[in-house]
Design a protein around this motif. Structure first.
Motif, PDB file in Angstrom:
ATOM      1  N   LYS A  19       0.829  -1.203   0.000  1.00 40.94           N
ATOM      2  CA  LYS A  19       0.000   0.000   0.000  1.00 40.94           C
ATOM      3  C   LYS A  19       0.867   1.257   0.000  1.00 40.94           C
ATOM      4  N   GLU A  20       1.962   1.234   0.743  1.00 38.29           N
ATOM      5  CA  GLU A  20       2.871   2.387   0.760  1.00 38.29           C
ATOM      6  C   GLU A  20       3.449   2.644  -0.629  1.00 38.29           C
ATOM      7  N   ILE A  21       3.885   1.595  -1.304  1.00 35.70           N
ATOM      8  CA  ILE A  21       4.432   1.736  -2.663  1.00 35.70           C
ATOM      9  C   ILE A  21       3.357   2.288  -3.590  1.00 35.70           C
ATOM     10  N   LEU A  22       2.156   1.751  -3.434  1.00 35.79           N
ATOM     11  CA  LEU A  22       1.045   2.199  -4.256  1.00 35.79           C
ATOM     12  C   LEU A  22       0.759   3.687  -4.034  1.00 35.79           C
ATOM     13  N   LEU A  23       0.823   4.116  -2.794  1.00 38.16           N
ATOM     14  CA  LEU A  23       0.557   5.524  -2.482  1.00 38.16           C
ATOM     15  C   LEU A  23       1.643   6.450  -3.023  1.00 38.16           C
ATOM     16  N   THR A  24       2.883   5.973  -3.105  1.00 39.91           N
ATOM     17  CA  THR A  24       3.937   6.831  -3.671  1.00 39.91           C
ATOM     18  C   THR A  24       3.672   7.094  -5.153  1.00 39.91           C
ATOM     19  N   TYR A  25       3.212   6.075  -5.870  1.00 39.42           N
ATOM     20  CA  TYR A  25       2.853   6.283  -7.275  1.00 39.42           C
ATOM     21  C   TYR A  25       1.582   7.118  -7.381  1.00 39.42           C
ATOM     22  N   ALA A  26       0.656   6.922  -6.436  1.00 41.26           N
ATOM     23  CA  ALA A  26      -0.640   7.600  -6.498  1.00 41.26           C
ATOM     24  C   ALA A  26      -0.519   9.094  -6.235  1.00 41.26           C
ATOM     25  N   GLN A  27       0.575   9.565  -5.644  1.00 38.79           N
ATOM     26  CA  GLN A  27       0.731  10.989  -5.350  1.00 38.79           C
ATOM     27  C   GLN A  27       0.706  11.831  -6.615  1.00 38.79           C
ATOM     28  N   ARG A  28       1.114  11.262  -7.716  1.00 35.28           N
ATOM     29  CA  ARG A  28       1.186  12.017  -8.972  1.00 35.28           C
ATOM     30  C   ARG A  28      -0.107  11.909  -9.790  1.00 35.28           C
ATOM     31  N   LEU A  29      -1.098  11.237  -9.234  1.00 35.78           N
ATOM     32  CA  LEU A  29      -2.389  11.107  -9.908  1.00 35.78           C
ATOM     33  C   LEU A  29      -3.352  12.169  -9.395  1.00 35.78           C
ATOM     34  N   THR A  30      -4.385  12.414 -10.170  1.00 35.90           N
ATOM     35  CA  THR A  30      -5.440  13.325  -9.702  1.00 35.90           C
ATOM     36  C   THR A  30      -6.198  12.629  -8.571  1.00 35.90           C
ATOM     37  N   PRO A  31      -6.945  13.385  -7.788  1.00 34.89           N
ATOM     38  CA  PRO A  31      -7.695  12.755  -6.684  1.00 34.89           C
ATOM     39  C   PRO A  31      -8.638  11.647  -7.154  1.00 34.89           C
ATOM     40  N   ASN A  32      -9.312  11.866  -8.265  1.00 37.63           N
ATOM     41  CA  ASN A  32     -10.239  10.830  -8.763  1.00 37.63           C
ATOM     42  C   ASN A  32      -9.484   9.598  -9.269  1.00 37.63           C
ATOM     43  N   GLN A  33      -8.371   9.826  -9.947  1.00 37.23           N
ATOM     44  CA  GLN A  33      -7.561   8.698 -10.406  1.00 37.23           C
ATOM     45  C   GLN A  33      -7.021   7.914  -9.220  1.00 37.23           C
ATOM     46  N   TRP A  49     -11.544   7.974 -15.142  1.00 40.31           N
ATOM     47  CA  TRP A  49     -10.518   7.996 -14.089  1.00 40.31           C
ATOM     48  C   TRP A  49      -9.515   6.878 -14.342  1.00 40.31           C
ATOM     49  N   ARG A  50     -10.062   5.701 -14.647  1.00 41.58           N
ATOM     50  CA  ARG A  50      -9.217   4.528 -14.882  1.00 41.58           C
ATOM     51  C   ARG A  50      -8.272   4.768 -16.053  1.00 41.58           C
ATOM     52  N   GLU A  51      -8.808   5.263 -17.148  1.00 36.09           N
ATOM     53  CA  GLU A  51      -7.995   5.490 -18.346  1.00 36.09           C
ATOM     54  C   GLU A  51      -6.878   6.488 -18.068  1.00 36.09           C
ATOM     55  N   GLY A  52      -7.206   7.586 -17.387  1.00 39.66           N
ATOM     56  CA  GLY A  52      -6.202   8.591 -17.065  1.00 39.66           C
ATOM     57  C   GLY A  52      -5.138   8.042 -16.118  1.00 39.66           C
ATOM     58  N   ALA A  53      -5.575   7.253 -15.113  1.00 39.36           N
ATOM     59  CA  ALA A  53      -4.623   6.688 -14.156  1.00 39.36           C
ATOM     60  C   ALA A  53      -3.689   5.698 -14.841  1.00 39.36           C
ATOM     61  N   ARG A  54      -4.226   4.872 -15.699  1.00 34.88           N
ATOM     62  CA  ARG A  54      -3.379   3.896 -16.407  1.00 34.88           C
ATOM     63  C   ARG A  54      -2.334   4.601 -17.263  1.00 34.88           C
ATOM     64  N   LYS A  55      -2.780   5.640 -17.967  1.00 35.17           N
ATOM     65  CA  LYS A  55      -1.861   6.371 -18.843  1.00 35.17           C
ATOM     66  C   LYS A  55      -0.737   7.002 -18.024  1.00 35.17           C
ATOM     67  N   LEU A  75       0.306   6.202 -14.959  1.00 36.00           N
ATOM     68  CA  LEU A  75       1.135   5.171 -14.316  1.00 36.00           C
ATOM     69  C   LEU A  75       2.124   4.546 -15.304  1.00 36.00           C
ATOM     70  N   ARG A  76       1.664   4.333 -16.544  1.00 43.99           N
ATOM     71  CA  ARG A  76       2.589   3.805 -17.566  1.00 43.99           C
ATOM     72  C   ARG A  76       3.749   4.772 -17.784  1.00 43.99           C
ATOM     73  N   GLU A  77       3.426   6.042 -17.816  1.00 49.25           N
ATOM     74  CA  GLU A  77       4.491   7.064 -17.992  1.00 49.25           C
ATOM     75  C   GLU A  77       5.466   7.038 -16.812  1.00 49.25           C
TER      76      GLU A  77
END
Length: 160
Positions: free
Chosen positions: A101-115, A146-152, A154-156
């Motif tokens: 979950k911690e690793i996931l949250l580090t990547y999630a910091q660069r996502l929008t709130p909805n993503q 949200w999913r599409e934007g998050a996937r894009k 995260l791939r970057e």
């Protein structure tokens, strides 16, 4: 040789005696069937020039039942986890989930709130798109965006 039905009836007490001598008390019908199969195999393989069929059948049936016992013991050994080892493994899994979950949250910091919501609900809570939409009070289409934007994004992040 006589028919197998007659042979099976004749050697039925022997099979039960072997089962009893091996101190088998569970799965008796299964072991009896194994004994019948072994009796049939013994009748097919028996060579009258080499000795008495009764002795051969006894040895063959007993060996077959012992082989089956060994197979069952090995299966139980690999299938059942000792209690102490199980709880150590469970504790390790819990630690892995928190670090995951911690690793996931580090990547999630660069996502929008909805993503970020989509990512956490999907991976951490294992919710479907419909469940996320119901929980957040939005349309399924919105959650898919949200999913599409998050996937894009995260791939970057992963490729860079």
């Amino acid at each position: 040789m006589e028919s197998f039905e007659q042979l099976a009836e004749q050697y039925k007490p022997m099979i039960h005696k072997i089962i009893h001598s091996l101190r088998l008390y569970t799965d008796l019908e299964e072991f009896y069937q194994q004994g019948l199969i072994a009796l049939w195999e013994a009748s097919q393989r028996f060579n009258p020039e080499k000795g008495n069929f009764t002795n051969y059948a006894y040895t063959f049936i007993r060996g077959s039942l012992l082989t089956e016992l060994n197979k069952m013991a090995k299966f139980k050994e690999i299938s059942i986890c000792p209690a102490e080892e199980f709880w150590v493994m469970v504790a390790d899994c819990q630690q892995d989930l928190s670090s995951e979950k911690e690793i996931l949250l580090t990547y999630a910091q660069r996502l929008t709130p909805n993503q970020r919501k989509w990512l956490l609900y999907t991976i951490h809570s294992d919710l479907s798109i419909r469940e996320i939409a119901d929980k957040e009070g939005v349309t399924v289409s919105a959650v898919k965006q949200w999913r599409e934007g998050a996937r894009k994004r995260l791939r970057e992040l992963i490729t860079n």
